[in-house]
Scaffold this active site. Structure first.
Site, PDB file in Angstrom:
ATOM      1  NE  ARG A  12      -4.040  -1.939   2.293  1.00 35.62           N
ATOM      2  CZ  ARG A  12      -3.923  -3.127   3.131  1.00 35.62           C
ATOM      3  NH1 ARG A  12      -3.256  -3.192   3.867  1.00 35.62           N
ATOM      4  NH2 ARG A  12      -4.712  -4.082   2.846  1.00 35.62           N
ATOM      5  CE  LYS A  30      -1.961  12.461 -15.799  1.00 37.44           C
ATOM      6  NZ  LYS A  30      -2.518  12.645 -17.233  1.00 37.44           N
ATOM      7  CD  GLU A  45       4.932  14.529 -23.867  1.00 31.85           C
ATOM      8  OE1 GLU A  45       4.205  15.806 -23.493  1.00 31.85           O
ATOM      9  OE2 GLU A  45       4.255  13.265 -24.122  1.00 31.85           O
ATOM     10  CE  LYS A 104       3.888  16.402 -15.540  1.00 27.57           C
ATOM     11  NZ  LYS A 104       4.004  15.102 -16.401  1.00 27.57           N
ATOM     12  CD  GLU A 149      -5.535  14.287 -16.575  1.00 28.44           C
ATOM     13  OE1 GLU A 149      -6.122  13.044 -16.587  1.00 28.44           O
ATOM     14  OE2 GLU A 149      -4.249  14.436 -16.871  1.00 28.44           O
ATOM     15  NE  ARG A 205      -1.272  15.783 -14.009  1.00 29.41           N
ATOM     16  CZ  ARG A 205      -0.385  15.101 -13.189  1.00 29.41           C
ATOM     17  NH1 ARG A 205      -0.412  15.228 -11.855  1.00 29.41           N
ATOM     18  NH2 ARG A 205       0.694  14.452 -13.626  1.00 29.41           N
ATOM     19  CG  ASN A 219      -3.344  14.581 -20.973  1.00 25.82           C
ATOM     20  OD1 ASN A 219      -2.470  13.800 -20.776  1.00 25.82           O
ATOM     21  ND2 ASN A 219      -4.306  14.483 -19.840  1.00 25.82           N
ATOM     22  CG  HIS A 263      -0.988  13.476 -24.589  1.00 22.43           C
ATOM     23  ND1 HIS A 263      -0.022  14.693 -24.854  1.00 22.43           N
ATOM     24  CD2 HIS A 263       0.071  12.845 -23.728  1.00 22.43           C
ATOM     25  CE1 HIS A 263       1.136  14.737 -24.547  1.00 22.43           C
ATOM     26  NE2 HIS A 263       1.252  13.624 -23.859  1.00 22.43           N
ATOM     27  CG  HIS A 269      -3.011   8.752 -25.307  1.00 26.80           C
ATOM     28  ND1 HIS A 269      -3.787   8.966 -24.257  1.00 26.80           N
ATOM     29  CD2 HIS A 269      -1.737   8.712 -25.190  1.00 26.80           C
ATOM     30  CE1 HIS A 269      -2.998   9.445 -23.455  1.00 26.80           C
ATOM     31  NE2 HIS A 269      -1.671   9.113 -23.904  1.00 26.80           N
ATOM     32  CG  HIS A 272       4.167   9.043 -25.400  1.00 28.69           C
ATOM     33  ND1 HIS A 272       2.653   9.023 -25.505  1.00 28.69           N
ATOM     34  CD2 HIS A 272       4.334  10.138 -24.617  1.00 28.69           C
ATOM     35  CE1 HIS A 272       2.100  10.120 -24.556  1.00 28.69           C
ATOM     36  NE2 HIS A 272       3.086  10.752 -24.121  1.00 28.69           N
TER      37      HIS A 272
END
Lengths: 385, 385
Positions: free
Chosen positions: B136, B158, B200, B242, B252, B256, B260, B263, B267, B280
């Site tokens: 955990r 992330k 990026e 960032k 997000e 935030r 993306n 993206h 994606h 990517h």
């Protein structure tokens, strides 16, 4: 954190007690306890808005309460679907978790999807972990249907699956948005599971509230008979105590560890015999006897207090004798406990009635306590509870 | 949140720039950027105490920097071990994650164990998720060795693995305790990866800082030549932006999402071609061209601004033409994006130079933009960047 409520003596007769508030760093949520809650629309009002609701359950529990839950939440969602997992601790694993992910992605569920965990601790722990990790987190509701889950595993945000090398080794702290404990579900509980659940109820006495232990001793027959009023009070007080402890320490850096009273020995028993041989509560019951004896040996609790714990555990129908593993096996199993640090096993011990502490203990003393409370069976042969 | 720093024009010549502070609800951590940091003991001082350190990497990266890192952190730990994962986006999956769990449990690592993610985005994302979920949660340090990871994936918490039905679908928000970007690692980067990382870097211009876009345009040749001063400045400014965005919105829920940019299309390209066919960054580069054009079609940005973005993407050596999937396939792929809500695809769009917004767009318009920027190859044949 909410102030700990004083121990209350009378059995509650109110079918819908005051909700218990749980405060965590991420926000507050409610535990609602009472009769007939699953089928009541009001139980589900005020939850986060979500187009998709997914109920995670197992086939047996689903057949009893699934349709009623689905009908009650239907007005809140555009679509309600379900995922049924195989039942049993041995299925609290990656393949079960993957079934949930596959369902969510296959159905195109977005990251506002609300998950409902309808079932016992296995369903609750897996669903919580799925919620914690699906698209990096979706909200979930706990709908525990066993005594164990109502008084322990559904509250406090511990979610996990097992790893072949240890129970609950993969998981997250992730809080539900609500917990709904419908007392009616306890009436369908097999006696063995009811008894196992009582172990976690008894636990709250020695670690937090000696008055509650007295109440349990006085009402044990009613609890074992499944008397709704007695069970509702046991759930209510257990949740209050758990909420107070978890509210003070979400991540087990200190106080929260006391909730693991009996669990270091208990986890070793479960892992050593293979998960599912003893129920979790059975292992914890026996573990509390060992931990109390160890407390007495260390001069923390009195021998008569340890005998009192053993008596209530035995009266509840829980095992008090541990399986006869070899000493080295015991130590190895306990070193895998999550409370262990740098190889040192840390035990939750009773230092006074209603007050617990966490500390290490000499291996020889631990093994001596275990030896005197073990089945006289050869090592490796599982003692049956 | 830290106030956004104003755009700076000159190229930094300081090998060890001021650390960037990242503020999150769980606490503050530092991004340290500079030359020679991996082998310097001081880079690793002040981290949480842990008996065990486990470095997660891949064989190629380990052979370049592993021994130096292990030697530098050795004084802080009782034992330093490593887990090497197969390289590549296609291995950002459950079996790789399981290797880490198996190693940790097999070695008896406790819940204070400190993980070090030494590698690119794949290693960083998996290691972060392992750290988020082992017992955990254990602490972890990001040591990104690619431009992409230094300017993007290592910062912001992330963590994730891929699911056969979607990239990064299983993960958690979990912050590192430190990020150490050693500029020297960028010199060993294959050109294709350097170029992918630039996507990026370019991104931060249109969404947050038009001045930085101008700086990139002016120094693109130096960046492509791998000039250390230019790269260090690009990393520093990217991390500052960032950190400002993530500090304002860890999860997000709003701001935030602008990170993306490019993206949603990106994606879809990665998933449609099969992860790893395009890098990517290559998919994001092309995605930014499409998103800029869509912004212009919607009357948000000007057509000349969209052309400016396309020009800098092309000059960087990134693809500007999308693969020729069928329209329905595009929509299906984009509906699996995590930003989608109740089936509605949400795009990050430029509403003014240096300012982004998130909103849906009509399917027909989206498909029209894609059609005008697609390879003239039959559907299903992967266009190569």
């Amino acid at each position: 954190m909410p102030a700990p409520t004083p121990a209350v003596e009378p059995v509650s007769t109110d079918a819908r007690a005051t909700p218990v508030q749980v405060d965590t760093p991420g926000g507050r949520y409610e535990i609602r306890i009472g009769s007939g809650l699953i089928g009541t629309a009001e139980s589900w009002s005020g939850l986060p808005r979500a187009a998709d609701a997914v109920i995670v359950s197992n086939p047996a529990i689903w057949s009893l309460y699934g349709p009623a839950l689905a009908a009650a939440i239907a007005p809140q969602h555009r679509r309600v679907t379900q995922v049924l997992l195989p039942d049993g601790e041995q299925h609290k694993d990656w393949p079960s978790l993957q079934r949930i992910y596959d369902h969510l992605l296959g159905a195109g569920c977005d990251r506002k999807t609300l998950l409902y965990a309808l079932g016992g601790g296995v369903v609750g722990d897996i669903t919580g972990f799925a919620a914690a990790t699906y698209m990096r987190g979706v909200p979930f509701v706990q709908v525990p249907t066993t005594l164990l889950a109502q008084v322990d595993s559904s509250v406090g945000g511990k979610t996990a699956i097992n790893h072949p090398l240890g129970k609950n080794m993969i998981g997250a702290f992730y809080q539900p948005v609500r917990v709904v404990c419908d007392s009616d579900t306890l009436s369908s509980l097999p006696r063995r599971e009811l008894v196992a659940g009582l172990a976690e109820v008894i636990k709250y006495g020695p670690i937090y509230d000696d008055g509650f232990l007295g109440w349990i001793e006085a009402h044990l027959d009613a609890l074992l008979a499944g008397e709704p009023g007695a069970l509702a009070h046991a759930v209510q007080r257990s949740c209050e105590i758990k909420a107070a402890v978890v509210g003070a320490d979400e991540r087990e850096s200190g106080l929260r560890a006391i909730l693991n009273f009996g669990h270091t020995f208990g986890h070793a028993i479960e892992a050593g015999l293979g998960f599912g041989t003893w129920l979790h509560g059975e292992a914890v019951g026996c573990g509390m006897v060992l931990a109390s004896r160890l407390s007495a040996e260390l001069g923390l609790a009195s021998a008569s207090y340890a005998e009192r714990i053993e008596r209530v555990v035995a009266r509840a129908g829980l095992p008090t004798r541990a399986p006869a593993f070899a000493g080295e096996r015991w130590l190895e199993l306990m070193r895998h406990d999550k409370k262990a640090e740098a190889g040192e096993i840390r035990f939750v011990l009773v230092e006074a009635p209603g007050r617990a502490t966490v500390r290490p203990a000499p291996d020889a003393l631990v093994l001596d306590v275990i030896r005197r409370h073990s089945e006289a069976t050869p090592a490796g042969v599982p003692a049956r509870p």
